[in-house]
Design a protein around this motif. Structure first.
Motif, short mmCIF file in Angstrom:
data_model
loop_
_atom_site.label_atom_id
_atom_site.label_comp_id
_atom_site.label_asym_id
_atom_site.label_seq_id
_atom_site.Cartn_x
_atom_site.Cartn_y
_atom_site.Cartn_z
N LEU A 152 0.80 -1.22 0.00
CA LEU A 152 0.00 0.00 0.00
C LEU A 152 0.84 1.27 0.00
CD1 LEU A 152 -2.86 -0.90 2.51
CD2 LEU A 152 -2.80 -1.15 0.02
N ALA A 153 1.94 1.28 0.73
CA ALA A 153 2.74 2.50 0.86
C ALA A 153 3.22 3.02 -0.50
CB ALA A 153 3.90 2.28 1.82
N PRO A 154 3.83 2.19 -1.36
CA PRO A 154 4.26 2.70 -2.66
C PRO A 154 3.10 3.20 -3.52
CG PRO A 154 5.32 0.60 -2.18
CD PRO A 154 4.24 0.79 -1.16
N LEU A 155 1.94 2.52 -3.46
CA LEU A 155 0.78 2.96 -4.22
C LEU A 155 0.32 4.34 -3.75
CD1 LEU A 155 -1.33 -0.33 -4.35
CD2 LEU A 155 -0.30 0.83 -6.30
N ALA A 156 0.28 4.53 -2.43
CA ALA A 156 -0.15 5.82 -1.88
C ALA A 156 0.81 6.94 -2.29
CB ALA A 156 -0.24 5.73 -0.36
N GLU A 157 2.10 6.65 -2.29
CA GLU A 157 3.09 7.65 -2.69
C GLU A 157 2.93 8.02 -4.17
OE1 GLU A 157 5.00 9.39 -0.90
OE2 GLU A 157 4.94 8.33 1.03
N GLN A 158 2.70 7.02 -5.00
CA GLN A 158 2.49 7.28 -6.43
C GLN A 158 1.24 8.13 -6.66
OE1 GLN A 158 3.02 3.81 -9.16
NE2 GLN A 158 3.66 2.75 -7.31
N ALA A 159 0.17 7.81 -5.92
CA ALA A 159 -1.07 8.58 -6.07
C ALA A 159 -0.88 10.02 -5.59
CB ALA A 159 -2.20 7.90 -5.29
N ALA A 160 -0.18 10.20 -4.49
CA ALA A 160 0.05 11.54 -3.96
C ALA A 160 0.91 12.37 -4.90
CB ALA A 160 0.73 11.44 -2.59
N ALA A 161 1.83 11.71 -5.61
CA ALA A 161 2.72 12.41 -6.53
C ALA A 161 2.09 12.65 -7.90
CB ALA A 161 4.01 11.61 -6.70
N GLY A 162 0.86 12.17 -8.08
CA GLY A 162 0.19 12.35 -9.36
C GLY A 162 0.61 11.36 -10.42
N LYS A 163 1.35 10.32 -10.04
CA LYS A 163 1.81 9.31 -10.98
C LYS A 163 0.80 8.17 -11.16
CE LYS A 163 6.69 10.19 -9.91
NZ LYS A 163 7.97 9.60 -9.41
N LEU A 164 -0.20 8.12 -10.29
CA LEU A 164 -1.22 7.08 -10.35
C LEU A 164 -2.57 7.73 -10.12
CD1 LEU A 164 -1.76 3.96 -10.49
CD2 LEU A 164 -1.69 3.97 -7.99
N GLN A 165 -3.43 7.67 -11.14
CA GLN A 165 -4.78 8.21 -11.00
C GLN A 165 -5.65 7.22 -10.23
OE1 GLN A 165 -6.78 9.95 -14.46
NE2 GLN A 165 -4.84 9.83 -15.59
N VAL A 166 -6.38 7.73 -9.27
CA VAL A 166 -7.34 6.91 -8.53
C VAL A 166 -8.73 7.35 -8.99
CG1 VAL A 166 -8.19 6.20 -6.27
CG2 VAL A 166 -5.77 6.77 -6.58
N VAL A 167 -9.38 6.49 -9.74
CA VAL A 167 -10.65 6.84 -10.37
C VAL A 167 -11.80 6.51 -9.42
CG1 VAL A 167 -12.15 6.51 -12.37
CG2 VAL A 167 -9.65 6.36 -12.63
N VAL A 168 -12.40 7.54 -8.83
CA VAL A 168 -13.55 7.38 -7.94
C VAL A 168 -14.79 7.79 -8.71
CG1 VAL A 168 -14.66 8.13 -5.80
CG2 VAL A 168 -12.17 7.80 -5.88
N SER A 169 -15.70 6.85 -8.92
CA SER A 169 -16.88 7.14 -9.73
C SER A 169 -17.96 7.86 -8.95
CB SER A 169 -17.45 5.85 -10.32
OG SER A 169 -17.87 4.97 -9.30
N ASP A 170 -18.03 7.64 -7.64
CA ASP A 170 -19.07 8.31 -6.84
C ASP A 170 -18.68 8.30 -5.36
OD1 ASP A 170 -21.37 9.71 -6.34
OD2 ASP A 170 -22.75 8.09 -6.84
#
Length: 380
Positions: A335-353
């Motif tokens: 989880l930690a690397p994923l969270a860092e990537q998302a925070a840095a804008g390198k991984l989009q987290v698509v929330v539909s609602d």
């Protein structure tokens, strides 16, 4: 009971929820279920039975004896929003004040009581939900990587008895599945990451893709698929993603090289028209029928993985392929690397609602019918 057969039965009874059980070995006949991308989660080997522990509490926890939660009061009953006791930290656990909770198809399996039939007993009331982001309220003995007041995200690993959940004001999570939330990541986005993100990482690792290879992602338009497409593209892999025509622009924006409309004809035929020699690997995130997996799109010697239906080893071998199903383990090292990537804008987290807690049951219904179209998050 094979892991795949167990997944099919849970999906059929719980509305597209998938849970794969390593410990079942006897064969059974699969049943069909709604064709939606579903993440699989490996059960934790650690027991959730309370253990006396030294706890670092906060003043809020000491005063808050009950909490609002979406829970199943007793076996066979429907989920309801009501007051339940606030959980108390035990050894190796973290109590958080929930700010947001992500929904996953497995939540419907938990709500339906299906896991009890396959070796995981329940303790009632059972709070629904596995993913969450929030603020640490207290920690149990042996927890030293987070402290009271830290902003975190995490996951309730499957472990007996099934009782703890995240669709509540407070949630008790195993420390092994809790990591600090980067400052640049909001709670809603963080809550959408754990199970879907971990599923994506581990289903990709199973095929060992190399730069320049071509991978078919079948069922790319869902929550897990959106992560798989991005993570593959980041490795220099050409991604052929399946979806509907309306998904084309979004999937290409996430990194897909081509998008195949699965409603326009057999996926394998469409992929072979693009790649006559076949793609190098297939990640299946769609459907519960192994015979419907488009193995014909993959070249001889290719690899197959998935968190939905995956044909058994004998079937894959007969097609000149290797691979199998994958069970996700959303521990903090993932989880930690994923969270860092998302925070840095390198991984989009698509929330539909985004829904309030009062509408959490509505969200579960949308997951069960395949009407979510992406990650759903409940905020508190």
């Amino acid at each position: 009971m094979s892991r795949l057969t167990f997944a099919l039965l849970v999906a059929a009874a719980a509305g597209a929820a998938l849970f794969l059980n390593r410990r079942r070995a006897a064969a059974d006949s699969p049943s069909t279920a709604p064709a939606t991308p579903v993440p699989a989660e490996a059960p934790s080997t650690a027991s959730a039975t309370p253990v006396p522990a030294t706890v670092t509490p906060s003043p809020v926890t000491q005063k808050k004896q009950t909490m609002r939660a979406l829970n199943v009061p007793a076996a066979g009953e429907q989920p309801q929003l009501s007051d339940v006791p606030t959980p108390v930290p035990t050894e190796g656990t973290v109590l958080i004040r929930v700010k947001a909770a992500g929904l996953n198809p497995i939540d419907n399996a938990v709500a339906a009581g299906m896991l009890a039939h396959w070796g995981l007993p329940y303790q009632y009331p059972t709070v629904i939900g596995r993913d969450a982001a929030g603020v640490v309220e207290a920690v149990g003995e042996g927890v030293d990587h987070v402290k009271v007041g830290d902003e975190v995200l995490g996951h309730v690993l499957l472990a007996p008895p099934i009782s703890a959940g995240t669709l509540a004001e407070y949630a008790l999570l195993p420390a092994a599945a809790v990591t600090k939330k980067p400052a640049g990541l909001d709670f809603t986005t963080a809550a959408a990451l754990p199970l879907a993100g971990a599923s994506a990482v581990q289903v990709i690792d199973a095929i060992h893709p190399q730069p320049g290879q071509t991978v078919l992602v079948n069922g790319a338009s869902g929550g897990v698929g959106s992560f798989v497409v991005q993570l593959l593209a980041a490795r220099g892999v050409k991604v052929v993603a399946t979806g509907k025509a309306r998904d084309t622009a979004r999937l290409k924006d996430l990194g897909a090289t081509q998008v195949v409309d699965h409603t326009a004809g057999p996926v394998a035929d469409q992929v072979r028209a693009l790649y006559p020699d076949g793609v190098d690997a297939l990640i299946n995130l769609h459907g519960m029928d192994p015979s419907a997996v488009p193995l014909g799109a993959v070249r001889q010697g290719g690899k197959v993985s998935g968190v939905a239906a995956v044909p058994d080893e004998a079937t894959l071998s007969a097609a000149g392929l290797t691979g199998g199903s994958v069970m996700a383990m959303p521990v903090r090292e993932v989880l930690a690397p994923l969270a860092e990537q998302a925070a840095a804008g390198k991984l989009q987290v698509v929330v539909s609602d985004v829904l309030p807690l009062e509408r959490a049951a509505e969200g579960l219904g949308r997951l069960a019918t395949g009407g979510a179209g992406g990650k759903l998050v409940v905020t508190l």
